[in-house]
Design a protein around this motif. Structure first.
Motif, PDB file in Angstrom:
ATOM      1  N   PRO A   1      59.549  49.607  57.848  1.00 18.14           N
ATOM      2  CA  PRO A   1      59.615  48.468  58.777  1.00 18.14           C
ATOM      3  C   PRO A   1      58.263  48.053  59.348  1.00 18.14           C
ATOM      4  N   SER A   2      57.253  48.935  59.321  1.00 23.53           N
ATOM      5  CA  SER A   2      56.030  48.627  60.058  1.00 23.53           C
ATOM      6  C   SER A   2      55.001  47.848  59.238  1.00 23.53           C
ATOM      7  N   TYR A   3      55.330  47.540  58.002  1.00 22.42           N
ATOM      8  CA  TYR A   3      54.421  46.719  57.192  1.00 22.42           C
ATOM      9  C   TYR A   3      55.080  45.392  56.832  1.00 22.42           C
ATOM     10  N   PHE A   4      54.263  44.371  56.628  1.00 19.22           N
ATOM     11  CA  PHE A   4      54.772  43.157  56.018  1.00 19.22           C
ATOM     12  C   PHE A   4      55.004  43.443  54.536  1.00 19.22           C
ATOM     13  N   HIS A   5      56.132  43.025  54.015  1.00 17.84           N
ATOM     14  CA  HIS A   5      56.470  43.331  52.629  1.00 17.84           C
ATOM     15  C   HIS A   5      56.028  42.209  51.713  1.00 17.84           C
ATOM     16  N   SER A   6      55.665  42.599  50.489  1.00 23.04           N
ATOM     17  CA  SER A   6      55.361  41.605  49.474  1.00 23.04           C
ATOM     18  C   SER A   6      56.673  41.091  48.879  1.00 23.04           C
ATOM     19  N   ARG A   7      56.562  40.150  47.943  1.00 32.01           N
ATOM     20  CA  ARG A   7      57.770  39.634  47.290  1.00 32.01           C
ATOM     21  C   ARG A   7      58.321  40.692  46.332  1.00 32.01           C
TER      22      ARG A   7
ATOM     23  N   ARG B   1      58.592  45.145  66.297  1.00 32.17           N
ATOM     24  CA  ARG B   1      59.427  46.224  66.835  1.00 32.17           C
ATOM     25  C   ARG B   1      58.908  47.582  66.390  1.00 32.17           C
ATOM     26  N   ALA B   2      58.638  47.695  65.086  1.00 29.79           N
ATOM     27  CA  ALA B   2      58.232  48.984  64.528  1.00 29.79           C
ATOM     28  C   ALA B   2      56.888  49.443  65.086  1.00 29.79           C
TER      29      ALA B   2
ATOM     30  N   TYR C   1      46.585  47.583  65.290  1.00 24.79           N
ATOM     31  CA  TYR C   1      47.763  48.218  65.904  1.00 24.79           C
ATOM     32  C   TYR C   1      48.195  49.412  65.073  1.00 24.79           C
ATOM     33  N   PRO C   2      47.432  50.503  65.103  1.00 24.34           N
ATOM     34  CA  PRO C   2      47.759  51.667  64.275  1.00 24.34           C
ATOM     35  C   PRO C   2      49.203  52.114  64.491  1.00 24.34           C
ATOM     36  N   ILE C   3      49.791  52.615  63.427  1.00 20.73           N
ATOM     37  CA  ILE C   3      51.165  53.092  63.521  1.00 20.73           C
ATOM     38  C   ILE C   3      51.200  54.308  64.433  1.00 20.73           C
ATOM     39  N   ARG C   4      52.127  54.294  65.404  1.00 21.09           N
ATOM     40  CA  ARG C   4      52.239  55.450  66.299  1.00 21.09           C
ATOM     41  C   ARG C   4      52.857  56.613  65.555  1.00 21.09           C
TER      42      ARG C   4
ATOM     43  N   GLY D   1      49.909  56.984  59.973  1.00 24.31           N
ATOM     44  CA  GLY D   1      48.575  57.548  60.118  1.00 24.31           C
ATOM     45  C   GLY D   1      47.727  57.413  58.885  1.00 24.31           C
ATOM     46  N   VAL D   2      48.369  57.335  57.745  1.00 21.65           N
ATOM     47  CA  VAL D   2      47.592  57.278  56.502  1.00 21.65           C
ATOM     48  C   VAL D   2      46.647  56.089  56.501  1.00 21.65           C
ATOM     49  N   GLY D   3      47.180  54.945  56.912  1.00 18.12           N
ATOM     50  CA  GLY D   3      46.360  53.743  56.836  1.00 18.12           C
ATOM     51  C   GLY D   3      45.791  53.353  58.176  1.00 18.12           C
TER      52      GLY D   3
END
Lengths: 590, 208
Positions: B63-69, B144-145, B187-190, B199-201
């Motif tokens: 959920p925390s990334y924008f998805h590609s097609r 949200r994510a 906005y790093p992933i918590r 954390g990876v990215g």
């Protein structure tokens, strides 16, 4: 459909119109051996080539010798391509250590590139080494294009000259075409493409480590679905731009990558897309001007251009309309075009091109015998996908392939003046030459052979398991896939309804044969016409001569093309795309 | 005939050297000199590690990334297997795939119509872009994510919209990889968030 979409289409046609005259004049100068500003650089190189190959620059050939030289060159260069494919493992520029290409595929590919078809039953990035791409495939992009162009010039000379058997020297025409016409534009064009992001290097493939690894479901060897972790992406590389530019400019169409001009490394921006389309039409459109100039009837050249432009607009409007309307079966989706989204039938299309640029590219690439694609025809709506099919069925005379388009158009012109002659009861004439039985027979031969092979092989394929097993989309669409494969091969287009698995012995061999027949049984009768016309005396124009200029002629020409095409192919079209369209509108799926 | 055959052999060899090797190698040299980054595929490195090409799409899940097609390139965005689905508009396989995706997306953002490009596979299978509408559709989920306001995220998305080239060519679009890289930077992933690879990215920045 959007205003901006139409604007792009009209701007494109306008640019093609503006280029017709300068390109046409330049072509005429090159093949008339007039001075050009490139002479100081290229003339010495030209002389070296003649010295090394033993060509006598002054000697002209009859049409038969010209045809033989052309066939010998095609044969020798096709053999070399086959050998390169079969030996690429041991040749340089193969950083991925790709193995030799298997024999059936190597034959099909060699036939395909020699005939300017560039039908591809392989994925470039995992099959062909950089050496094969450069010295084998891109090389044939140059030579098969040059062959087409010089043949058109010979046809023009046949019309323009009188009481002679001499039509020029094949080797001299080829050399001048390669050096003066193709090389300069490709050098500049490829760098423009690189500046936009088309890649050009000899590096081995790059391995990226994904910032967001994920797992995917894959079918294992035992047929069970298993989960696999994806942490890397291998990004292919290669000398793409140098091949991309000649692929379009020579209306070849063979992609460096499997996805062809849809691939971001081949066609990264809307501007490269625009440029690639202009490159496709530049020479075919210019040749109509060259025809007018070299035969002394500029208005005839424009009358042909007008017929082409009309058919182009009909085609592109139809595709654009059909694709912008979208797919009614995809419920729950928003397919309306807006400032924030392209809308329409986006399956198989790239976001950066949207519906308008995809529809335009599709029309352009099949009007010409290019066959490069920036979107996947198999996923087009039935009517949207029918247009490329019809474009090729009409003989790719709407601007058409480099040279081949004009050649095909001249066949239709001869037929048109013949029909007009029948209607008024006089011997038909074409630009001062009497059109006689021999010429009409040769013209009909060119048309009938095309019909025979484009409908014969599909007929076998759809009733035999070795043909039907390759079909990937059930229902009427499957018939369209098969018909398209042979129509595309015979027309030397090379685009595909790519779901069809064409890498089988049956399809590799029969499409390869179709390409060779479609190419040379078109060229040889037309060369015979050129030879026959060149021998004739000029008949002065009289009040009974049917004019080959002006709107009346353009209308007659367009009608001839449409009637011949419709009579031949309507049954196949109604069982394929038309039936599928009706069923789609009725909500039927397969 | 024999003379022409001999010429054909020599002509093939000489023009192959000239056009099959001389020309592409010359273009390679010039391209590397004039546009080295673009000629090499606009590769993005981070901490000396290659993480992708700006113009080759990648798969993003969670959920925390924008998805590609959706992608038909191999199992999805396999750059060695470029291509489209080649499914006909009347093929049930296409309709089922789209229906399943529509169902999933509708649950994430109910009531908003689903932009068509978000549920259709591109021609290359490597489309680096989504439409602005497709990015905005995913905005509530990502916000949200990542625990940020939709307002702030909207500003970021809008900054990443590439307009029509020269004002009229092509369509407006959003580069998914670039947007996600910016997202990770700002906005790093918590830790402990829904994304399994948190954390990876998170650290570093993309080299442009």
């Amino acid at each position: 459909m959007t205003v901006n979409g139409w604007l792009q289409i009209l701007v494109f046609l306008f640019v093609v119109f503006l280029l017709a005259k300068p390109v046409g004049i330049f072509l005429a100068r090159v093949f008339n051996h007039n001075k050009t500003y490139l002479d100081p650089v290229l003339r010495p190189l030209e002389k070296v080539i003649y010295r090394l190959t033993g060509v006598d620059e002054k000697r002209e050939m009859r049409w038969t010798e010209y045809a033989i030289a052309m066939l010998l060159f095609s044969g020798v260069s096709m053999t070399l391509l086959y050998l390169i494919e079969r030996m690429q493992k041991w040749l340089p520029f193969n950083p991925q250590k790709l193995p030799n290409v298997p024999p059936f595929l190597a034959f099909g590919t060699a036939a395909s590139f020699t005939t300017n078809t560039n039908w591809q039953a392989y994925a470039g990035e995992t099959t062909m080494s950089y050496f094969t791409q450069m010295a084998g495939l891109a090389y044939h992009n140059f030579t098969s294009a040059a062959t087409g162009i010089v043949l058109a010039i010979v046809v023009i000379r046949g019309i323009a000259r009188h009481e002679t058997e001499h039509l020029g020297n094949f080797w001299v025409d080829m050399t001048r075409c390669l050096l003066w016409v193709l090389l300069p534009v490709c050098l500049v064009g490829s760098l423009v493409l690189v500046s936009q992001g088309v890649i050009q290097n000899l590096n081995s493939y790059a391995t990226a480590h994904l910032i967001a690894p994920h797992s995917v479901q894959v079918t294992g060897a035992n047929g069970k679905m298993t989960s696999k972790e994806v942490t890397r992406q291998v990004i292919p590389q290669g000398p793409v731009a140098s091949q991309e530019v000649i692929k379009e400019f020579g209306t070849n169409g063979g992609g460096f990558f499997n996805a062809n001009s849809a691939h971001p490394f081949e066609n990264p921006t809307p501007f490269t897309n625009f440029l690639e389309m202009v490159l496709i039409f530049a020479i075919p459109s210019g040749l109509t001007y060259t025809l007018g100039r070299m035969t002394g009837s500029q208005r005839h050249g424009w009358a042909i251009w007008a017929a082409m432009a009309f058919l182009f607009l009909v085609g592109v409007s139809t595709v654009y309309w059909a694709e912008a309307r979208g797919n009614p079966l995809l419920v729950g989706t928003d397919q309306r075009a807006s400032a924030l989204q392209p809308g329409g039938n986006m399956e198989g299309k790239e976001v950066r091109f949207g519906i308008a640029d995809s529809s335009l590219f599709t029309t352009v690439t099949t009007d010409a015998s290019c066959g490069a694609v920036n979107s996947m025809f198999d996923s087009y709506t039935p009517i949207g996908g029918m247009v490329p099919l019809v474009n090729i069925m009409l003989g790719e005379v709407v601007f058409g392939g480099v040279g081949a388009g004009l050649i095909g158009m001249v066949v239709f012109v001869i037929l048109a003046v013949f029909i007009a002659g029948l209607m008024v009861g006089r011997t038909p004439e074409y630009l001062g030459k009497k059109i006689e039985a021999y010429d009409v027979k040769m013209a009909m031969l060119a048309i009938l052979i095309l019909t025979f092979i484009t409908l014969g092989f599909p007929a076998i394929s759809v009733v035999q398991p070795f043909g039907t097993s390759s079909i990937s989309n059930p229902g009427p669409h499957g018939l369209t896939q098969v018909v398209y494969a042979y129509v595309s091969s015979a027309g030397n287009n090379g685009s595909a309804f790519a779901g069809l698995n064409a890498n089988t012995p049956w399809y590799n061999i029969t499409t390869g044969l179709t390409q060779l027949l479609g190419r040379f049984f078109m060229i040889i009768p037309v060369l015979a016409i050129a030879g026959s016309l060149a021998k004739k005396k000029i008949v002065p124009e009289s009040s009974g001569t049917f004019p080959v200029t002006g709107p009346l002629f353009t209308v007659l020409l367009v009608s001839t093309i449409l009637i011949v095409g419709a009579l031949t192919f309507f049954p196949a079209l109604s069982l394929g795309p038309i039936l599928e369209h009706l069923m789609m509108m009725a909500g039927k799926t397969f | 005939m024999k003379k022409n055959l001999l010429i054909a052999v020599w002509f093939t060899l000489i023009t192959t050297l000239l056009f099959g090797l001389g020309y592409p190698l010359a273009v390679t040299g010039l391209a590397q000199l004039m546009f080295p980054r673009r000629a090499d595929g606009q590769l993005i490195e981070r901490n000396g590690k290659l993480i992708g090409s700006r113009i080759i799409g990648q798969e993003f899940t969670g959920p925390s990334y924008f998805h590609s097609r959706p992608s038909a390139a191999g199992s999805g965005y396999n750059a060695l297997d470029s291509g489209g689905s080649n499914l006909a508009p009347t093929n049930k396989a296409l309709l089922d795939r789209v229906e399943a995706d529509v169902k999933k997306l509708r649950a994430q953002n109910p009531g908003t119509p689903i932009p068509i490009d978000l549920v259709t596979a591109s021609g290359s299978g490597l489309d680096p872009d989504i439409s602005p509408a497709a990015a905005l559709f995913q905005l509530p989920r990502v916000a949200r994510a990542r625990g940020i306001s939709e307002h702030a995220l909207r500003a970021l998305v809008e900054k990443h919209i590439t307009g029509k080239q020269f004002g009229f060519l092509g369509d407006a679009r959003v580069n998914v990889l670039e947007l996600n890289l910016a997202l990770n930077r700002l906005y790093p992933i918590r830790s402990g968030s829904a994304n399994g690879f948190a954390g990876v990215g998170a650290a570093g920045s993309s080299k442009r």
